[in-house]
Design a protein around this motif. Sequence first.
Motif, mmCIF file in Angstrom:
data_model
loop_
_atom_site.group_PDB
_atom_site.id
_atom_site.type_symbol
_atom_site.label_atom_id
_atom_site.label_comp_id
_atom_site.label_asym_id
_atom_site.label_seq_id
_atom_site.Cartn_x
_atom_site.Cartn_y
_atom_site.Cartn_z
ATOM 1 N N LEU A 28 -4.874 4.998 -3.145
ATOM 2 C CA LEU A 28 -5.416 6.018 -3.722
ATOM 3 C C LEU A 28 -5.706 5.748 -5.115
ATOM 4 O O LEU A 28 -6.841 6.157 -5.861
ATOM 5 C CB LEU A 28 -4.306 7.238 -3.783
ATOM 6 C CG LEU A 28 -4.121 8.238 -2.677
ATOM 7 C CD1 LEU A 28 -3.090 9.038 -2.534
ATOM 8 C CD2 LEU A 28 -5.559 8.638 -1.950
ATOM 9 N N ASP A 29 -5.003 4.869 -5.799
ATOM 10 C CA ASP A 29 -5.239 4.336 -7.257
ATOM 11 C C ASP A 29 -6.616 3.811 -7.176
ATOM 12 O O ASP A 29 -7.381 3.922 -8.036
ATOM 13 C CB ASP A 29 -4.104 3.409 -7.623
ATOM 14 C CG ASP A 29 -2.957 4.119 -8.106
ATOM 15 O OD1 ASP A 29 -2.586 5.194 -8.099
ATOM 16 O OD2 ASP A 29 -1.594 3.570 -8.062
ATOM 17 N N ALA A 30 -6.800 2.761 -6.101
ATOM 18 C CA ALA A 30 -8.124 1.940 -6.022
ATOM 19 C C ALA A 30 -9.252 2.874 -5.820
ATOM 20 O O ALA A 30 -10.387 2.769 -6.702
ATOM 21 C CB ALA A 30 -7.970 1.013 -5.050
ATOM 22 N N ALA A 31 -9.046 3.792 -5.135
ATOM 23 C CA ALA A 31 -10.072 4.869 -4.577
ATOM 24 C C ALA A 31 -10.554 5.766 -6.005
ATOM 25 O O ALA A 31 -11.702 5.833 -6.099
ATOM 26 C CB ALA A 31 -9.568 5.738 -3.605
ATOM 27 N N VAL A 32 -9.541 6.219 -6.707
ATOM 28 C CA VAL A 32 -9.761 6.949 -7.664
ATOM 29 C C VAL A 32 -10.585 6.229 -8.742
ATOM 30 O O VAL A 32 -11.439 6.826 -9.317
ATOM 31 C CB VAL A 32 -8.470 7.616 -8.378
ATOM 32 C CG1 VAL A 32 -8.866 8.571 -9.822
ATOM 33 C CG2 VAL A 32 -7.776 8.549 -7.407
ATOM 34 N N ALA A 33 -10.291 5.102 -8.979
ATOM 35 C CA ALA A 33 -10.886 4.134 -10.086
ATOM 36 C C ALA A 33 -12.456 4.062 -9.703
ATOM 37 O O ALA A 33 -13.308 3.930 -10.382
ATOM 38 C CB ALA A 33 -10.071 2.773 -10.208
ATOM 39 N N LEU A 34 -12.654 3.859 -8.283
ATOM 40 C CA LEU A 34 -13.964 3.728 -7.716
ATOM 41 C C LEU A 34 -14.737 4.805 -7.828
ATOM 42 O O LEU A 34 -16.037 4.839 -8.026
ATOM 43 C CB LEU A 34 -14.082 3.123 -6.308
ATOM 44 C CG LEU A 34 -13.575 1.378 -6.066
ATOM 45 C CD1 LEU A 34 -13.286 1.227 -4.553
ATOM 46 C CD2 LEU A 34 -14.728 0.618 -6.744
ATOM 47 N N SER A 52 -8.017 -2.323 -2.749
ATOM 48 C CA SER A 52 -6.621 -1.882 -2.451
ATOM 49 C C SER A 52 -6.033 -3.062 -1.696
ATOM 50 O O SER A 52 -4.659 -2.884 -1.487
ATOM 51 C CB SER A 52 -6.608 -0.331 -1.943
ATOM 52 O OG SER A 52 -7.228 -0.333 -0.705
ATOM 53 N N ARG A 53 -6.823 -3.914 -1.419
ATOM 54 C CA ARG A 53 -6.308 -5.138 -0.548
ATOM 55 C C ARG A 53 -5.702 -4.861 0.687
ATOM 56 O O ARG A 53 -4.708 -5.188 1.140
ATOM 57 C CB ARG A 53 -5.284 -5.845 -1.547
ATOM 58 C CG ARG A 53 -6.036 -6.462 -2.764
ATOM 59 C CD ARG A 53 -4.816 -7.331 -3.402
ATOM 60 N NE ARG A 53 -5.405 -7.866 -4.700
ATOM 61 C CZ ARG A 53 -4.897 -8.499 -5.518
ATOM 62 N NH1 ARG A 53 -3.625 -8.931 -5.337
ATOM 63 N NH2 ARG A 53 -5.377 -9.012 -6.636
ATOM 64 N N VAL A 54 -6.351 -3.798 1.614
ATOM 65 C CA VAL A 54 -5.819 -3.442 2.817
ATOM 66 C C VAL A 54 -7.203 -3.440 3.617
ATOM 67 O O VAL A 54 -8.291 -3.800 3.138
ATOM 68 C CB VAL A 54 -5.348 -1.987 2.787
ATOM 69 C CG1 VAL A 54 -4.166 -1.964 1.928
ATOM 70 C CG2 VAL A 54 -6.469 -0.789 2.507
ATOM 71 N N THR A 55 -7.111 -3.305 5.020
ATOM 72 C CA THR A 55 -8.133 -3.167 5.815
ATOM 73 C C THR A 55 -8.562 -1.706 6.022
ATOM 74 O O THR A 55 -8.062 -0.751 5.644
ATOM 75 C CB THR A 55 -7.791 -3.678 7.312
ATOM 76 O OG1 THR A 55 -6.688 -2.759 7.781
ATOM 77 C CG2 THR A 55 -7.142 -5.162 7.225
ATOM 78 N N LYS A 56 -9.900 -1.745 6.437
ATOM 79 C CA LYS A 56 -10.591 -0.522 6.430
ATOM 80 C C LYS A 56 -9.633 0.277 7.475
ATOM 81 O O LYS A 56 -9.503 1.442 7.646
ATOM 82 C CB LYS A 56 -12.074 -0.616 7.221
ATOM 83 C CG LYS A 56 -12.991 -0.838 6.245
ATOM 84 C CD LYS A 56 -14.501 -1.181 6.847
ATOM 85 C CE LYS A 56 -14.873 0.055 7.359
ATOM 86 N NZ LYS A 56 -16.366 -0.186 7.920
ATOM 87 N N ARG A 57 -9.038 -0.502 8.769
ATOM 88 C CA ARG A 57 -8.440 0.417 9.597
ATOM 89 C C ARG A 57 -7.282 0.858 9.065
ATOM 90 O O ARG A 57 -6.825 1.971 9.479
ATOM 91 C CB ARG A 57 -7.931 -0.590 10.686
ATOM 92 C CG ARG A 57 -6.865 -0.179 11.986
ATOM 93 C CD ARG A 57 -6.766 -1.096 12.902
ATOM 94 N NE ARG A 57 -6.030 -0.644 13.793
ATOM 95 C CZ ARG A 57 -5.531 -1.295 15.135
ATOM 96 N NH1 ARG A 57 -5.665 -2.633 14.920
ATOM 97 N NH2 ARG A 57 -4.764 -0.795 15.858
ATOM 98 N N THR A 58 -6.736 0.227 7.910
ATOM 99 C CA THR A 58 -5.469 1.131 7.461
ATOM 100 C C THR A 58 -5.919 2.223 6.669
ATOM 101 O O THR A 58 -5.034 3.182 6.659
ATOM 102 C CB THR A 58 -4.849 0.040 6.258
ATOM 103 O OG1 THR A 58 -4.297 -1.129 6.897
ATOM 104 C CG2 THR A 58 -3.829 0.514 5.614
ATOM 105 N N ILE A 59 -6.942 2.250 5.839
ATOM 106 C CA ILE A 59 -7.415 3.632 5.172
ATOM 107 C C ILE A 59 -7.661 4.601 6.224
ATOM 108 O O ILE A 59 -7.017 5.850 6.186
ATOM 109 C CB ILE A 59 -8.638 3.098 4.495
ATOM 110 C CG1 ILE A 59 -8.511 2.171 3.395
ATOM 111 C CG2 ILE A 59 -9.314 4.399 3.882
ATOM 112 C CD1 ILE A 59 -9.522 1.867 2.665
ATOM 113 N N TYR A 60 -8.212 4.138 7.399
ATOM 114 C CA TYR A 60 -8.636 5.239 8.508
ATOM 115 C C TYR A 60 -7.012 5.830 9.175
ATOM 116 O O TYR A 60 -6.882 6.857 9.551
ATOM 117 C CB TYR A 60 -9.630 4.656 9.711
ATOM 118 C CG TYR A 60 -10.897 4.558 8.878
ATOM 119 C CD1 TYR A 60 -11.465 5.574 8.631
ATOM 120 C CD2 TYR A 60 -11.635 3.123 9.447
ATOM 121 C CE1 TYR A 60 -12.757 5.304 7.846
ATOM 122 C CE2 TYR A 60 -12.762 3.172 8.865
ATOM 123 C CZ TYR A 60 -13.403 3.831 8.201
ATOM 124 O OH TYR A 60 -14.850 3.759 7.937
#
Length: 207
Positions: A28-34, A52-60
């Motif tokens: 969420l921190d990375a997303a808000v900044a973007l 955020s140094r995670v995979t797209k799968r993690t976000i989904y």
Amino acid sequence: MSDISSSAPRKRGRPTADEREERRDQILDAAVALFVSSGYGEATVDEIAAASRVTKRTIYTYFGDKAEVFTAAIERFRSRALADLETEAETLQDLAARVVFVLHSDDAVGLHRLMIGESAQFPNLAQRFYDSGPQGYIALLEQHLSHRGNAPEAATESEALFGLLLGEPHRRRLLGLAPAPTREEARDYAVRITTLLGHSETAPEMT
């Protein structure tokens, strides 16, 4: 000398609840900044994952699509700002001062500007922003007013109070014409507004 922590293997197995919450905040921190720097429409899930140094799968897995990430960020902002609120213990002026301090802050104003710029292209997202943001604060004010014995008028009065707590100072904040208020300035403004509406209670200072 090499960085030992960077070469250490990652722990395997299911993450703990604390680790999941930490990773959620990281996303969420990375997303808000973007979102604030690039705009909601331009920011991609790939970029959020990389930042955020995670995979797209993690976000989904954690959120679903990009709109869910944005909504989660708004809800987290409100829940953190009012996390220790006790509706029956605080006075209306306490709550009003918190609302002013939170919604006139740099972070809240940045997200508000973002949504104004993106609302025409993403009307559904704008509705979710309103439901998770402003409507949540209005509901909290309505709950507080109802506890004070004003249940029949609480819905109408809470919307009026919320509008006044933003008012022209918030418009100046959106236009970059004024700095964020201090807690003392937020309380002074909240006291003036609640007194204007006939709620002249005396309240202790916020901590």
